[in-house]
Design a protein around this motif. Structure first.
Motif, PDB file in Angstrom:
ATOM      1  N   ILE A 260      35.090  22.229  13.116  1.00 37.22           N
ATOM      2  CA  ILE A 260      34.479  21.135  13.874  1.00 37.22           C
ATOM      3  C   ILE A 260      34.592  21.429  15.357  1.00 37.22           C
ATOM      4  O   ILE A 260      35.696  21.648  15.873  1.00 37.22           O
TER       5      ILE A 260
ATOM      6  N   ARG B 134      36.421  14.115  16.529  1.00 35.54           N
ATOM      7  CA  ARG B 134      36.891  15.116  15.572  1.00 35.54           C
ATOM      8  C   ARG B 134      37.727  14.464  14.467  1.00 35.54           C
ATOM      9  O   ARG B 134      37.567  14.791  13.284  1.00 35.54           O
TER      10      ARG B 134
ATOM     11  N   LEU C  40      35.429  12.519  12.096  1.00 33.86           N
ATOM     12  CA  LEU C  40      34.695  13.408  11.197  1.00 33.86           C
ATOM     13  C   LEU C  40      35.595  13.907  10.072  1.00 33.86           C
ATOM     14  O   LEU C  40      35.179  13.998   8.914  1.00 33.86           O
ATOM     15  N   LYS C  41      36.837  14.220  10.427  1.00 37.64           N
ATOM     16  CA  LYS C  41      37.779  14.688   9.399  1.00 37.64           C
ATOM     17  C   LYS C  41      38.055  13.598   8.370  1.00 37.64           C
ATOM     18  O   LYS C  41      38.168  13.884   7.169  1.00 37.64           O
TER      19      LYS C  41
ATOM     20  N   VAL D 183      38.396  21.134   6.317  1.00 40.68           N
ATOM     21  CA  VAL D 183      38.337  21.506   7.733  1.00 40.68           C
ATOM     22  C   VAL D 183      39.440  22.526   8.009  1.00 40.68           C
ATOM     23  O   VAL D 183      40.624  22.230   7.832  1.00 40.68           O
TER      24      VAL D 183
ATOM     25  N   GLU E 288      39.274  23.743  14.580  1.00 41.51           N
ATOM     26  CA  GLU E 288      38.629  22.864  15.544  1.00 41.51           C
ATOM     27  C   GLU E 288      38.380  23.625  16.837  1.00 41.51           C
ATOM     28  O   GLU E 288      39.049  24.614  17.123  1.00 41.51           O
TER      29      GLU E 288
END
Length: 214
Positions: free
Chosen positions: A6, A14, A17-18, A29, A32
């Motif tokens: 991401i 972030r 989204l996770k 994931v 990052e």
């Protein structure tokens, strides 16, 4: 398992989204990135299957970053996730090499589907974007002024519309003030404009600024 990185400079985004992706057992994931430089570090390191990236981050970003990634990792799928709703951003992203384009507003409902589709080798774009791509192919002579700009000019155009100074733009894009000034002159010439106020008005009228930037 689909391993993704991401890339977004906002920690809350972030983390959000996770959380969305935690509910899917087939997606994990593994990394990052917070700016263009760390994105390229992740790309060069490898070990993941898909890059989920914001279109606007500090340092190298946007269309220029997508093109660089395509050069270094031609087979890496890229899904652009951004605040920009205007189809022109999506069209430029797809042409630069992204496999998908999704607005952050739609992420909650469509993110997992978009990742799965792109990971399987298929593109993910909206009907509006597909239509815009088709129209550009069939009727290029009907381009709007901002569609005539090069990718770099388009990026600088938007930074100018956000109120960035030439010096600030140069620092963000790692360009000299002279180079930015040259691009600015070309933008004014191509769009038939003479002031920054005209650029701002045009950007607002054509929805070229993210909602929080208006």
């Amino acid at each position: 398992m689909i391993r993704i990185v991401i890339a977004d400079d906002h920690t809350l985004m972030r983390e959000g989204l996770k959380r969305i992706l935690e509910g899917d057992d087939e997606i994990t994931v593994v990394g990052e990135a917070i700016d263009g430089f760390s994105v390229l570090e992740q790309v060069r390191k490898g070990g993941f299957d898909l890059l989920l990236m914001d279109l606007s981050m500090p340092g190298r970003s946007g269309i220029d970053l997508i093109r660089q990634i395509r050069t270094e990792a031609p087979s890496l799928p890229i899904l652009v996730l951004t605040m920009y709703e205007e189809e022109q951003y999506a069209v430029r992203s797809i042409r630069a090499g992204a496999q998908g384009y999704l607005t952050k507003e739609s992420a909650g409902a469509q993110l997992v589907t978009a990742i799965q589709r792109i990971a399987s080798g298929r593109p993910y774009i909206s009907m509006e974007v597909a239509e815009q791509l088709a129209m550009n192919i069939m009727a290029p002579e009907k381009e709007l002024p901002h569609q005539q700009l090069s990718n770099r000019e388009f990026e600088i155009f938007n930074l100018l519309a956000k109120g960035k100074t030439i010096t600030e733009i140069g620092t963000q894009l790692h360009l000299s003030v002279k180079t930015v000034s040259t691009h600015k002159s070309r933008i004014f010439h191509k769009m038939g404009m003479h002031s920054l106020a005209e650029i701002v008005q045009y950007a607002l009228a054509h929805h070229l600024l993210a909602p929080f930037e208006k």
